[in-house]
Design a protein around this motif. Sequence first.
Motif, mmCIF file in Angstrom:
data_model
loop_
_atom_site.group_PDB
_atom_site.id
_atom_site.type_symbol
_atom_site.label_atom_id
_atom_site.label_comp_id
_atom_site.label_asym_id
_atom_site.label_seq_id
_atom_site.Cartn_x
_atom_site.Cartn_y
_atom_site.Cartn_z
ATOM 1 N N ASN A 1 -1.757 1.063 6.526
ATOM 2 C CA ASN A 1 -1.898 1.929 5.358
ATOM 3 C C ASN A 1 -0.702 2.874 5.263
ATOM 4 O O ASN A 1 0.412 2.442 5.003
ATOM 5 C CB ASN A 1 -3.235 2.674 5.471
ATOM 6 C CG ASN A 1 -3.739 3.223 4.165
ATOM 7 O OD1 ASN A 1 -2.975 3.612 3.302
ATOM 8 N ND2 ASN A 1 -5.049 3.272 4.011
ATOM 9 N N ASN B 1 0.800 -1.229 0.000
ATOM 10 C CA ASN B 1 0.000 0.000 0.000
ATOM 11 C C ASN B 1 0.829 1.275 0.000
ATOM 12 O O ASN B 1 0.657 2.144 -0.842
ATOM 13 C CB ASN B 1 -0.944 -0.018 1.206
ATOM 14 C CG ASN B 1 -1.908 1.146 1.222
ATOM 15 O OD1 ASN B 1 -1.522 2.277 1.444
ATOM 16 N ND2 ASN B 1 -3.182 0.861 0.983
ATOM 17 N N CYS C 1 -4.591 -4.348 11.501
ATOM 18 C CA CYS C 1 -5.865 -4.306 10.793
ATOM 19 C C CYS C 1 -5.798 -3.254 9.684
ATOM 20 O O CYS C 1 -6.082 -2.083 9.895
ATOM 21 C CB CYS C 1 -7.005 -3.983 11.757
ATOM 22 S SG CYS C 1 -7.308 -5.282 12.975
ATOM 23 N N PHE C 2 -5.382 -3.696 8.520
ATOM 24 C CA PHE C 2 -5.215 -2.881 7.328
ATOM 25 C C PHE C 2 -4.226 -1.742 7.542
ATOM 26 O O PHE C 2 -4.594 -0.555 7.578
ATOM 27 C CB PHE C 2 -6.540 -2.318 6.826
ATOM 28 C CG PHE C 2 -6.535 -2.058 5.334
ATOM 29 C CD1 PHE C 2 -6.952 -3.037 4.459
ATOM 30 C CD2 PHE C 2 -6.099 -0.839 4.816
ATOM 31 C CE1 PHE C 2 -6.927 -2.813 3.077
ATOM 32 C CE2 PHE C 2 -6.066 -0.601 3.457
ATOM 33 C CZ PHE C 2 -6.484 -1.592 2.570
ATOM 34 N N SER D 1 -7.014 -8.055 4.699
ATOM 35 C CA SER D 1 -8.448 -7.906 4.960
ATOM 36 C C SER D 1 -8.732 -6.559 5.615
ATOM 37 O O SER D 1 -7.989 -6.114 6.498
ATOM 38 C CB SER D 1 -8.937 -9.019 5.888
ATOM 39 O OG SER D 1 -8.623 -10.292 5.379
ATOM 40 N N TYR D 2 -9.818 -5.928 5.187
ATOM 41 C CA TYR D 2 -10.277 -4.732 5.888
ATOM 42 C C TYR D 2 -11.296 -5.186 6.929
ATOM 43 O O TYR D 2 -12.502 -5.242 6.672
ATOM 44 C CB TYR D 2 -10.901 -3.726 4.915
ATOM 45 C CG TYR D 2 -11.220 -2.402 5.563
ATOM 46 C CD1 TYR D 2 -10.296 -1.367 5.546
ATOM 47 C CD2 TYR D 2 -12.433 -2.199 6.205
ATOM 48 C CE1 TYR D 2 -10.578 -0.149 6.155
ATOM 49 C CE2 TYR D 2 -12.730 -0.998 6.819
ATOM 50 C CZ TYR D 2 -11.802 0.024 6.796
ATOM 51 O OH TYR D 2 -12.084 1.216 7.416
ATOM 52 N N ASP D 3 -10.803 -5.543 8.105
ATOM 53 C CA ASP D 3 -11.640 -6.187 9.113
ATOM 54 C C ASP D 3 -11.020 -5.918 10.485
ATOM 55 O O ASP D 3 -9.874 -6.302 10.745
ATOM 56 C CB ASP D 3 -11.716 -7.691 8.844
ATOM 57 C CG ASP D 3 -12.670 -8.417 9.771
ATOM 58 O OD1 ASP D 3 -13.101 -7.831 10.785
ATOM 59 O OD2 ASP D 3 -12.975 -9.595 9.496
ATOM 60 N N SER E 1 -5.924 1.556 9.355
ATOM 61 C CA SER E 1 -7.161 2.138 8.856
ATOM 62 C C SER E 1 -8.420 1.481 9.398
ATOM 63 O O SER E 1 -9.392 2.159 9.735
ATOM 64 C CB SER E 1 -7.168 2.101 7.326
ATOM 65 O OG SER E 1 -6.179 2.949 6.806
ATOM 66 N N ALA E 2 -8.440 0.154 9.450
ATOM 67 C CA ALA E 2 -9.659 -0.546 9.858
ATOM 68 C C ALA E 2 -10.024 -0.274 11.318
ATOM 69 O O ALA E 2 -11.165 -0.485 11.716
ATOM 70 C CB ALA E 2 -9.514 -2.047 9.621
ATOM 71 N N ASP F 1 -5.150 7.605 6.522
ATOM 72 C CA ASP F 1 -4.547 7.092 5.293
ATOM 73 C C ASP F 1 -3.101 7.569 5.211
ATOM 74 O O ASP F 1 -2.264 7.179 6.007
ATOM 75 C CB ASP F 1 -5.382 7.542 4.096
ATOM 76 C CG ASP F 1 -5.144 6.718 2.840
ATOM 77 O OD1 ASP F 1 -4.034 6.203 2.668
ATOM 78 O OD2 ASP F 1 -6.064 6.601 2.017
ATOM 79 N N PRO G 1 -1.361 -4.580 3.608
ATOM 80 C CA PRO G 1 -2.649 -4.990 4.170
ATOM 81 C C PRO G 1 -3.256 -6.149 3.396
ATOM 82 O O PRO G 1 -2.855 -6.450 2.267
ATOM 83 C CB PRO G 1 -3.496 -3.729 4.023
ATOM 84 C CG PRO G 1 -2.929 -3.066 2.807
ATOM 85 C CD PRO G 1 -1.445 -3.336 2.828
ATOM 86 N N ASP H 1 -11.056 6.810 7.798
ATOM 87 C CA ASP H 1 -9.825 6.021 7.810
ATOM 88 C C ASP H 1 -8.597 6.919 7.800
ATOM 89 O O ASP H 1 -8.447 7.737 6.881
ATOM 90 C CB ASP H 1 -9.735 5.125 6.569
ATOM 91 C CG ASP H 1 -10.786 4.031 6.550
ATOM 92 O OD1 ASP H 1 -11.559 3.946 7.518
ATOM 93 O OD2 ASP H 1 -10.829 3.286 5.567
#
Length: 301
Positions: free
Chosen positions: A173, A125, A170-171, A142-144, A189-190, A220, A140, A218
């Motif tokens: 970024n 990313n 968690c994701f 999963s966005y979870d 982010s998540a 970023d 990243p 989010d």
Amino acid sequence: MKILRLVFSLLFIACAQPDFNLRFEKAADNLQFPEGPAWDGGQHVYVSNCYGGWITDIQKTGVDTFAVADSSKSCFRQTNGLAFNRDGFLYACDFGTGAIIRFNPSGQCEVVVDGFKGQRFNRPNDLAFAPDGSLYFTDPKSYDRQNPDGKVYRYQFENDSVQLVADHLCFPNGIAFSANGRWVYIAESAKERVLKFHLSKDGLLTERTVFANMPGGDPDGIAVDKKGNVYVAHFGGGKIIVFDAHGNQIAAIPVPGKKPSNLEFAGKDLKTLYVTEDETNAVYRARVPFAGLPLFHQTKP
């Protein structure tokens, strides 16, 4: 006398406060989910078009140092984060092929690294060069909030090796180094927050703490100025949030559009801030009160 001293104190405090009432102008539009602005140290700012499969120089004057890169004619598919190195190459996260790639000054593309221990990277990313010249990048999956399967890697050029330096995120970024080079900021982010890690002597990211929570969108892209202030694009929140080095919010800067994604300080004085924005599919710029932190390629060996 007491009243006069109080008045002078208030005036001093007011004058000492930086002016973050920025005036944005549009630098480029008609883009396709722009991300990862990267200034080459001269006349050019390059931007990924995540959903278009191309990289462009958004400056309208001068001669292009890099040809506009098109995925239909090169080794990449979809790029996100961009960063220049001292070797003059433009490095990019290619989330389409799961690789870190680079472009030479003629615009030719080659793969730098595309996996770890036999497994392809997921969706690289964003990336940043450390003070020692090694390359750190977020990966990243999963966005979870309940599935922390994101990782951060370090690539060392001298021995062509990859090191897993942080995981269970968690994701992850945006990523940036602190002004003193001892800490690393990573947007998770998540979970709508920015994490802070200590950069250990062996290159690992340790002492993980929550630097700042950013509800309502989010976190970023991240950029740091010479004062140590941390600027975070609040994707979905429509603002750039500025924190001091201790994680205290000192400004919330509205930007055109609700989805600012990435940031880059540019210009000879590093006081022009470029912002990619994905609701309007445009890039904006504004003058800022403090100069940005020079990145690795902008400093002397």
